[in-house]
Design a protein around this motif. Structure first.
Motif, PDB file in Angstrom:
ATOM      1  N   MET A   1     -38.791   2.121 -44.754  1.00 51.58           N
ATOM      2  CA  MET A   1     -37.548   1.592 -44.188  1.00 51.58           C
ATOM      3  C   MET A   1     -36.714   2.748 -43.627  1.00 51.58           C
ATOM      4  SD  MET A   1     -34.712  -0.813 -46.064  1.00 51.58           S
ATOM      5  CE  MET A   1     -33.242  -1.325 -45.209  1.00 51.58           C
ATOM      6  N   THR A   2     -36.190   2.589 -42.419  1.00 56.04           N
ATOM      7  CA  THR A   2     -35.400   3.629 -41.764  1.00 56.04           C
ATOM      8  C   THR A   2     -34.033   3.746 -42.408  1.00 56.04           C
ATOM      9  OG1 THR A   2     -36.518   3.114 -39.688  1.00 56.04           O
ATOM     10  CG2 THR A   2     -34.530   4.439 -39.546  1.00 56.04           C
ATOM     11  N   LYS A   3     -33.595   4.987 -42.610  1.00 55.29           N
ATOM     12  CA  LYS A   3     -32.264   5.203 -43.172  1.00 55.29           C
ATOM     13  C   LYS A   3     -31.194   4.852 -42.147  1.00 55.29           C
ATOM     14  CE  LYS A   3     -32.935   8.927 -46.559  1.00 55.29           C
ATOM     15  NZ  LYS A   3     -32.532  10.314 -46.899  1.00 55.29           N
ATOM     16  N   PRO A   4     -30.013   4.454 -42.638  1.00 58.98           N
ATOM     17  CA  PRO A   4     -28.891   4.262 -41.709  1.00 58.98           C
ATOM     18  C   PRO A   4     -28.613   5.562 -40.954  1.00 58.98           C
ATOM     19  CG  PRO A   4     -28.374   3.361 -43.871  1.00 58.98           C
ATOM     20  CD  PRO A   4     -29.653   4.124 -44.029  1.00 58.98           C
ATOM     21  N   LEU A   5     -28.114   5.458 -39.745  1.00 60.63           N
ATOM     22  CA  LEU A   5     -27.934   6.624 -38.871  1.00 60.63           C
ATOM     23  C   LEU A   5     -26.947   7.642 -39.416  1.00 60.63           C
ATOM     24  CD1 LEU A   5     -27.899   4.886 -35.367  1.00 60.63           C
ATOM     25  CD2 LEU A   5     -29.671   6.396 -36.296  1.00 60.63           C
ATOM     26  N   LEU A   6     -25.969   7.191 -40.206  1.00 60.47           N
ATOM     27  CA  LEU A   6     -24.960   8.109 -40.750  1.00 60.47           C
ATOM     28  C   LEU A   6     -25.017   8.154 -42.276  1.00 60.47           C
ATOM     29  CD1 LEU A   6     -21.893   7.309 -38.442  1.00 60.47           C
ATOM     30  CD2 LEU A   6     -23.646   9.071 -38.147  1.00 60.47           C
ATOM     31  N   ASP A   7     -26.189   7.954 -42.823  1.00 58.68           N
ATOM     32  CA  ASP A   7     -26.354   7.928 -44.279  1.00 58.68           C
ATOM     33  C   ASP A   7     -25.830   9.203 -44.920  1.00 58.68           C
ATOM     34  OD1 ASP A   7     -27.358   6.765 -46.696  1.00 58.68           O
ATOM     35  OD2 ASP A   7     -29.005   8.220 -46.633  1.00 58.68           O
ATOM     36  N   GLY A   8     -24.874   9.066 -45.844  1.00 56.02           N
ATOM     37  CA  GLY A   8     -24.331  10.205 -46.570  1.00 56.02           C
ATOM     38  C   GLY A   8     -23.308  11.028 -45.817  1.00 56.02           C
ATOM     39  N   LYS A   9     -22.946  10.635 -44.608  1.00 58.70           N
ATOM     40  CA  LYS A   9     -21.980  11.378 -43.795  1.00 58.70           C
ATOM     41  C   LYS A   9     -20.553  10.928 -44.099  1.00 58.70           C
ATOM     42  CE  LYS A   9     -25.170  13.433 -41.180  1.00 58.70           C
ATOM     43  NZ  LYS A   9     -25.427  14.885 -41.228  1.00 58.70           N
TER      44      LYS A   9
END
Length: 248
Positions: free
Chosen positions: A1-9
């Motif tokens: 599954m692809t991580k969200p584009l701003l994961d952890g930002k």
């Protein structure tokens, strides 16, 4: 599954209690970011943060972008609550429209201060943090008015054109440190303010748009997301015109 584009930002967005700024915050949260809603209206900022999901993903702070110490305090609040700022969106703005014959010095100075000095404060202070932390993304909100000039907006057009020059100069200063600086120039976007225009004015603007419609705030937010994420990792010093093709 692809991580969200701003994961952890962590992102700071000025003028984000409503309109385009709020839509950007909402889009960022949807892609995994924690956001700081910075707005001169504290109550509105707190309400917006609560709507986005509350303290786990969003906080609201009062910030007058003209005051450097308030911008710094906002960046510090991001670090204290979530993590060091990774994305800075300088979106706060005001209008004081009038022809030059009727515009006062105060009206001119207010618009230049909020837009241009406010963006400079956000860019230099966020940039100072990002350069020490290996990089980041700064997104500055310009306007089509800064490209073509609009009658009754000598103050606003000057400020928005200045933001483009500021962004390009800052991009050159910060690129070797991993900090990217890009600008967005929205055209006619459907907001409460633009929908209050007289029908004659609205129709005239619509006639200039090849796509035949006004833009939505979400369409500006999606471009901000692109610039904030690694999708634009080889882009800095650029200006995205989000105008439906108006004044190509």
């Amino acid at each position: 599954m692809t991580k969200p584009l701003l994961d952890g930002k962590t992102a700071v967005i000025t003028g984000a209690a409503q309109g385009i700024g709020y839509s950007i915050a909402e889009t960022f949260v949807g892609e995994g970011a924690r956001v700081v809603i910075a707005d001169i209206d504290l109550d509105a900022a707190l309400t917006a943060a609560e709507k986005l999901g509350g303290a786990e993903v969003a906080i609201g702070v009062r910030c007058n972008v003209v005051e450097a110490d308030e911008v710094q305090a906002t960046i510090d609040a991001a670090a204290a609550t979530f993590s060091t700022v990774n994305v800075m969106v300088n979106n706060a703005g005001i209008t004081r429209d009038a022809t030059m014959r009727k515009m006062t010095e105060e009206m001119f100075d207010q618009v230049i201060s909020v837009h241009l000095k406010g963006t400079w404060n956000g860019t230099r202070l966020a940039g100072a943090v990002m350069r020490e932390n290996g990089g980041g993304a700064i997104i500055n909100m310009s306007s089509l008015s800064g490209k073509i000039g609009l009658a009754g907006q000598t103050n606003y057009s000057a400020a928005k054109a200045g933001i483009v020059g500021l962004s390009k100069a800052a991009a050159k200063e910060l690129a070797h440190l991993g900090v990217r600086v890009n600008a967005i120039q929205p055209g006619l976007i459907r907001t409460a303010m633009t929908e209050a225009m007289p029908q004659k004015v609205w129709d005239a603007k619509m006639s200039e748009i090849p796509l035949g419609r006004a833009g939505e705030v979400s369409e500006i937010a999606n471009v901000a997301l692109f610039y904030a994420s690694d999708l634009s990792s080889y882009m800095t010093g650029t200006v995205a015109e989000v105008t439906g093709g108006r004044f190509m």
